[in-house]
Design an enzyme around this catalytic site. Structure first.
Site, PDB file in Angstrom:
ATOM      1  N   CYS A 157       0.826  -1.205   0.000  1.00 34.72           N
ATOM      2  CA  CYS A 157       0.000   0.000   0.000  1.00 34.72           C
ATOM      3  C   CYS A 157       0.868   1.266   0.000  1.00 34.72           C
ATOM      4  O   CYS A 157       1.709   1.460   0.883  1.00 34.72           O
ATOM      5  CB  CYS A 157      -0.920  -0.016   1.224  1.00 34.72           C
ATOM      6  SG  CYS A 157      -1.825   1.518   1.490  1.00 34.72           S
ATOM      7  N   CYS A 160       0.259   3.512   3.025  1.00 33.63           N
ATOM      8  CA  CYS A 160       0.887   2.954   4.231  1.00 33.63           C
ATOM      9  C   CYS A 160       2.368   3.330   4.291  1.00 33.63           C
ATOM     10  O   CYS A 160       2.891   3.656   5.354  1.00 33.63           O
ATOM     11  CB  CYS A 160       0.730   1.434   4.256  1.00 33.63           C
ATOM     12  SG  CYS A 160      -0.990   0.863   4.244  1.00 33.63           S
TER      13      CYS A 160
END
Length: 410
Positions: free
Chosen positions: A19, A22
């Site tokens: 991600c 993230c």
């Protein structure tokens, strides 16, 4: 972690290794951990790969990445604010502390009021209203602080019609909750937890959608110090909810290009918006614009109808393609050109295969018919099958009669 987490308070980042958001949060999250440790906070900061421990992530209702949750006993509080160190630390300290914080003295009240732009205070003793106040606090502690105090702790300018009472202090004044006029306490607190004027961003605008209010925004350039931009930022304090830096976010929301500075009023409940029919020059123009919206004479644009949803899909797809090609033309050609090329080749192959197959079947049928025309009689096997087929079509009586006739003929 699963067995021992209830013994401590945890602030956990559920992430996925692939991600991008993230990865962007990771350095901020490291700063959050250092800050909480230096403060001596009882909150433990950790992160968990939700793809490796999917059962635990599912248990806590993780549906996207990154997801930040504060785990306190049996409760799990979601964080939905800006992903900055200060905002996350503030959230952790607020939720990890007492649900209702007492204000024992007037000095303490003044100190807290200076720290918080919006302050909710319950005044009075035990009552059904206090029970409701505690229930609402357990739900909305993720957004704001909740306090309690006696009447003599409040400033002298505060006048309460009756006790117990729930009071909100903001924008240099105060408002008292009235069950008959304001309705449900939870809805009232959710509406009043915002200042009268805000610096609006995407997170704030999303939260304002729960209030059911029309959101008036001055779209400006914060870096522009001209008189016009400064006036839009400061002059309409009593009439607007806030200002927004730049028009990129609002353009994507309205699916239109706005020239800044300008005013836009959003109805977040049905995605309609209002634009002034003339340039806002002064306070009177702004008041007239708001009154036109309230009395229904201003024309609403946008909405959440079927046509607007289709338009939204097309706009989002177009924006995605354009942004990819602008940032990396080669990557855009690869991402969109390769699938289109593969699909084109597959379609061509399917069409070609169907055409050739049809010709082959036609030629085979013609050849079979030609062979039958060249031979008057079939093979011995075919004649035998034909003879047997005719016999099976006859009844038992006809078959016996035919057999007798053949014997007489012999």
């Amino acid at each position: 972690f699963k067995e021992n987490r209830k013994d401590d308070i945890w602030l956990v980042d559920f992430y996925a290794p692939w991600c991008g958001h993230c990865k962007k949060l990771e350095p901020v999250w490291n700063e959050v951990g250092i800050e909480m440790k230096n403060m001596g906070s009882p909150v433990k900061v950790g992160k968990m790969d939700a793809t490796s421990f999917s059962s635990i992530a599912s248990e806590f209702g993780v549906r996207g990445y990154p997801t930040i949750k504060l785990l306190k006993g049996d409760l799990a509080y979601n964080y939905r604010g800006p992903r900055t160190k200060d905002d996350i630390v503030e959230f952790a300290n607020r939720v990890a502390g007492p649900l209702i914080r007492p204000l024992p003295s007037q000095h303490m009240f003044e100190h807290v009021q200076k720290r918080h732009r919006v302050l909710f205070v319950y005044v009075g003793g035990e009552s059904p209203l206090k029970e409701k106040y505690i229930e609402v606090a357990s739900e909305l502690i993720v957004y704001t602080y909740f306090f309690s105090a006696s009447e003599d702790v409040l400033p002298e300018y505060v006048t309460l019609p009756e006790l117990p009472a729930v009071v909100v202090f903001k924008d240099g004044t105060y408002f008292v909750y009235d069950e008959y006029e304001d309705g449900d306490l939870s809805s009232w607190i959710n509406r009043e937890r915002f200042q009268g004027y805000l610096n609006v961003d995407g997170f704030t605008l999303y939260e304002l959608g729960d209030t059911g209010k029309l959101v008036a925004i001055a779209v400006i350039d914060d870096k522009n110090s001209s008189v016009e931009h400064t006036r839009y930022r400061n002059e309409y304090w009593d009439f607007q909810f806030g200002h927004m830096d730049g028009n990129d976010y609002i353009n994507s929301l309205l699916m239109d290009d706005l020239t800044i500075p300008t005013i836009v009023v959003l109805n977040t409940s049905n995605q309609q918006y209002f634009l002034p029919d003339k340039h806002i020059e002064n306070t009177e123009d702004m008041v007239q614009f708001i009154n036109n919206i309230l009395d229904g004479t201003a024309e609403a644009q946008g909405g959440d109808g079927l046509l607007q949803r289709i338009k939204r899909i097309i706009y989002d797809a177009k924006s995605t393609v354009v942004s990819v090609f602008k940032s990396s033309p080669l990557l855009g050609c690869f991402l969109f050109g390769l699938p289109l090329g593969v699909i084109s080749i597959m379609c061509y192959g399917i069409c070609t295969a169907d055409t050739d197959g049809g010709v082959d079947e036609h030629e085979a049928a013609k050849k079979e018919n030609g062979d039958r025309e060249l031979t008057d009689e079939g093979s011995e096997e075919e004649q035998e099958e034909e003879k047997n087929g005719k016999y099976t079509e006859l009844s038992d009586g006809e078959f016996k009669q035919k057999d007798i006739m053949e014997k007489k003929k012999d």
